[in-house]
Design an enzyme around this catalytic site. Structure first.
Site, PDB file in Angstrom:
ATOM      1  N   GLY A  43       0.785  -1.237   0.000  1.00 40.27           N
ATOM      2  CA  GLY A  43       0.000   0.000   0.000  1.00 40.27           C
ATOM      3  C   GLY A  43       0.814   1.282   0.000  1.00 40.27           C
ATOM      4  O   GLY A  43       0.393   2.289  -0.567  1.00 40.27           O
ATOM      5  N   ASP A 102      -3.735   2.298  11.191  1.00 39.11           N
ATOM      6  CA  ASP A 102      -5.052   1.914  11.700  1.00 39.11           C
ATOM      7  C   ASP A 102      -4.877   1.605  13.190  1.00 39.11           C
ATOM      8  O   ASP A 102      -4.886   2.498  14.020  1.00 39.11           O
ATOM      9  CB  ASP A 102      -5.543   0.726  10.875  1.00 39.11           C
ATOM     10  CG  ASP A 102      -6.919   0.250  11.262  1.00 39.11           C
ATOM     11  OD1 ASP A 102      -7.592   0.933  12.033  1.00 39.11           O
ATOM     12  OD2 ASP A 102      -7.326  -0.829  10.796  1.00 39.11           O
ATOM     13  N   ASP A 158      -6.222  -1.254  -0.570  1.00 39.14           N
ATOM     14  CA  ASP A 158      -6.964  -2.260  -1.327  1.00 39.14           C
ATOM     15  C   ASP A 158      -8.057  -2.926  -0.501  1.00 39.14           C
ATOM     16  O   ASP A 158      -8.066  -2.862   0.730  1.00 39.14           O
ATOM     17  CB  ASP A 158      -6.013  -3.373  -1.785  1.00 39.14           C
ATOM     18  CG  ASP A 158      -5.553  -4.235  -0.615  1.00 39.14           C
ATOM     19  OD1 ASP A 158      -5.023  -3.676   0.365  1.00 39.14           O
ATOM     20  OD2 ASP A 158      -5.758  -5.469  -0.658  1.00 39.14           O
TER      21      ASP A 158
END
Ligand code: IMP
Ligand code: MG
Length: 178
Positions: A43, A102, A158
């Protein structure tokens, strides 16, 4: 792909404007040095490429691979190293380049892994920060945007390997993964 997006959170132009600022800031902070930008696969790679184009001092690049989500939309908490960094980074200034924080578990794992390689310094540069979801205390040195605690895709992010090539960041429709 676009029809699977509920809402665009950050447009292509906004992303590019922010990356210009981050690149200028890094160029100033590391003037006279030659940092190694380490992009986190997969990513973080899209961000790394755009970022390096906006840095005007000498740099090197490297890659490190980790996986934590599998094909789910929630972090499993189990981090798997998919590609180690075999380059000698001892005594070097490192800037970790990641798409999103996250829970923070991945970056914590990566920081510990790299600290063992004895670099001179490590700083963290992330494009997106899911502030509400942090489970780890992590100091972010360069940050693009704070995002809500929703599952988002695009610009490197994704769902089951899809949507990474969208030029913007958007919330994925729930019906796609529920
Ligand atoms: P963490 O370990 O929980 O901080 O998760 C970090 C990694 O999970 C990121 O590098 C992303 O690859 C992935 N991730 C976290 N949130 C999202 C999201 O909303 N969409 C897609 N991938 C995400
Ligand atoms: Mg990632």
């Amino acid at each position: 792909m676009k029809k699977d997006i509920e809402k665009i959170l950050i447009s292509k132009d906004e992303i590019q404007r922010k990356i210009k600022e981050l690149g200028a800031q890094i160029s100033r902070d590391y003037k006279g040095k030659m940092p190694i930008l380490i992009g986190i696969l997969k990513g973080g790679v899209i961000f790394l490429v755009d970022l390096m184009h906006n840095i005007n001092i000498p740099i090197e690049i490297e890659f490190l691979g980790v996986a934590s989500y599998g094909s789910s939309t929630q972090s499993s908490g189990i981090i798997k190293l998919t590609k180690d960094c075999n380059y000698d980074i001892s005594g070097r200034d490192i800037i970790l380049v990641e798409d999103i924080i996250d829970t923070g578990l991945s970056l914590k794992y990566i920081m510990n892994l790299l600290k063992n390689k004895e670099p001179k310094s490590i700083k963290i540069c992330v494009l997106l920060d899911k502030l509400e979801a942090h489970k780890q205390d992590i100091k972010i040195d360069y940050k693009g945007f704070t995002v809500p605690n929703k599952f988002i895709v695009g610009y490197g992010l994704d769902y089951k390997e899809k949507y990474r090539n969208l030029p913007f960041i958007g919330v994925l429709k729930k019906e796609i993964y529920q």
